[in-house]
Design an enzyme around this catalytic site. Structure first.
Site, short mmCIF file in Angstrom:
data_model
loop_
_atom_site.label_atom_id
_atom_site.label_comp_id
_atom_site.label_asym_id
_atom_site.label_seq_id
_atom_site.Cartn_x
_atom_site.Cartn_y
_atom_site.Cartn_z
N SER B 10 0.53 -3.12 -2.94
CA SER B 10 1.15 -2.04 -2.18
C SER B 10 2.60 -1.92 -2.63
O SER B 10 2.90 -1.96 -3.82
CB SER B 10 1.00 -2.32 -0.69
OG SER B 10 1.51 -1.24 0.07
N HIS B 37 -2.05 0.95 -2.54
CA HIS B 37 -1.72 1.88 -1.45
C HIS B 37 -0.96 3.04 -2.07
O HIS B 37 -0.07 2.85 -2.89
CB HIS B 37 -0.86 1.18 -0.40
CG HIS B 37 -1.63 0.16 0.39
ND1 HIS B 37 -1.03 -0.73 1.25
CD2 HIS B 37 -2.96 -0.11 0.46
CE1 HIS B 37 -1.95 -1.49 1.82
NE2 HIS B 37 -3.13 -1.14 1.35
N ASP B 130 -3.05 -6.04 4.40
CA ASP B 130 -4.28 -5.55 3.76
C ASP B 130 -4.57 -6.42 2.54
O ASP B 130 -3.68 -6.70 1.74
CB ASP B 130 -4.09 -4.08 3.34
CG ASP B 130 -5.40 -3.43 2.92
OD1 ASP B 130 -5.33 -2.40 2.22
OD2 ASP B 130 -6.48 -3.94 3.28
#
Lengths: 273, 188
Positions: B10, B37, B130
């Site tokens: 991310s 992401h 995540d």
């Protein structure tokens, strides 16, 4: 918390549902189906597939929830705004002089796509010429789409999407807000007929259309079922009719790919030859 | 026998991914699946940015694409990217997971399910957790788990969360990740 289930147990549960309620999930794509069943079981604190099966067999409203969990995807209005721009600039000019415009939203789910197209047609002055069919496999889901209630929170994204489509006016023209909830204007549905239609089990054409929407529905089917459904669409399109898929979908691997031309490669719009 | 490399990242991970891809050979022996992401409505630009330096071809796969070596599969915006039995890509528009779609957990969990011990999972810099649960799945099925060294990360929340969630086989700098992958390329 349940993290995985055996394939054989999953198949057993689905077979039971099919035998009693006639929903056929046997050709759904496995990865997402499995994840959704596990999620459903966790939401309802069911740790055992046998308990899931006994509850499904005993409780029809519970089955509605199960089917909803497996098939409904809350989505956005005007998802992929560039698609809607393409419909406005490339398809509308080709259909605006027709006497009737027949449209099918197959797998209409919570209805956002139906309202999106109705709004585009209204903005173009074509809503009265349109005959729109919106179908899904579950009546409960259809009823929700018909009601046209969405959360105000979600509308912010929808408004942003709308602005990117360059359709005239503003999205706020088409709904009223009461606190947390928005109500889509009822007149948007005056050309829409909602019906039950299960793409997994029904491959008989019932009408011919100028435009068929099937966006991010076939990603939940395996290739075998996907092929059957694309064949259904081929048989349900008028000449030069348009099939509109999701941003990362294609029909090019289907056995009827050659019956279509690519109308818009980026936006995944295909036209029947 | 190793089958696949799976990478998640991310905030702060783009440079790391670019660094890795620019040091792997064009004929790298394993498919690489990547979930970063990314902005929801921005469909263009990320593949192109990776292709400026990557030796291996990078694509955002269509649903049901076959997974093959000499290819990097980047999760498209606003879809979850999963692996399906039969070695194909399965896309989904289900709800966001850990505030993200595409979600790293979704990729890692489905990869673990399909590839079992024949995979390597690599988690890079990022600002949320995540991927931590996904790493747990990979570890439980015998796959190799690697996180980018938190000290090297722009934001270490992501690898830290994975380190707390499960056993991580290697805490590597980007350079060490590259060497690890090059070695696997040679021996299989």
């Amino acid at each position: 918390m349940l993290e995985s289930i055996e394939l054989i147990d999953l198949q057993r549960a689905l077979k039971n549902v099919q035998d009693k309620y006639k929903y056929d999930f046997s050709d759904y794509a496995l990865s997402s189906l499995q994840r959704r069943i596990i999620r459903f079981m966790n939401i309802h604190s069911i740790v055992d597939v046998d308990i899931l099966i006994s509850r499904l067999m005993a409780d029809a409203p519970f089955v509605n929830q199960f089917v909803e969990e497996l098939t409904v995807n809350t989505t956005e209005m005007f998802r992929d705004p560039t698609l809607w721009l393409s419909i406005k600039e490339k398809i509308i000019p080709k259909i605006k002089d027709l006497e009737t415009i027949n449209i099918w939203h197959s797998g209409c789910s919570s209805g956002e796509e139906v309202y999106s197209m109705a709004i585009l047609l209204k903005a173009e002055g074509l809503l009265d010429k349109a005959k729109i069919y919106a179908t899904d496999l579950n009546e409960h889901v259809i009823a929700k789409a018909k009601r046209g209630n969405y959360s105000s929170r979600n509308m912010k994204l929808n408004v942003e999407n709308y602005q990117k489509t360059t359709i005239s006016g503003s999205l706020e023209d088409y709904y009223t807000t009461s606190g947390d909830v928005v109500q889509m204007n009822e007149e948007l549905l005056r050309s829409v007929s909602f019906q039950k239609f299960d793409l997994a089990t029904n491959h008989e054409p019932f009408m011919k259309f100028n435009i068929i929407f099937c966006r991010n529905v076939m990603i939940y089917f395996n290739s075998f079922l996907q092929d059957k459904v694309v064949n259904l669409y081929k048989n349900s399109l008028l000449d030069n009719g348009y099939l509109i898929l999701g941003a990362q979908e294609t029909i090019s691997m289907s056995n009827v790919a050659d019956d279509f031309t690519v109308f818009d490669a980026k936006e995944k719009i295909f036209a029947l030859k | 026998m190793l089958k696949t490399i799976v990478i998640g990242g991310s905030a702060g991970s783009f440079d790391g991914v670019l660094e890795i891809l620019s040091h792997l050979p064009k004929d790298f022996n394993f498919p690489i699946l990547v979930t970063l992401h990314r902005l929801k409505n921005v469909r263009e630009g990320l593949v192109e940015a990776l292709m400026t330096k990557s030796n291996i071809q990078v694509i955002e796969p269509l649903d049901k694409t076959s997974i093959k070596k000499n290819m990097v599969y980047l999760a498209p915006s606003n879809y979850h990217m999963m692996v399906e039995l039969g070695n194909t890509i399965a896309l989904s528009t289900e709800d966001i997971v850990k505030f993200s779609r595409p979600s790293i957990d979704v990729l890692f969990e489905t990869s673990a399910h399909v590839y079992q011990d024949k995979m390597v999972g690599i988690l890079l810099s990022g600002a949320n957790s995540d991927g931590a649960n996904g790493m747990k799945h990979i570890h439980e099925r015998g796959g190799v788990t690697i996180v980018q060294d938190p000290k090297e990360c722009q934001i270490s929340t992501m690898p830290d969360a994975a380190l707390k969630a499960t056993e991580i086989n290697h805490v590597f700098s980007t350079k060490q990740i590259i060497n690890f992958l090059l070695k696997r390329h040679q021996v299989g």
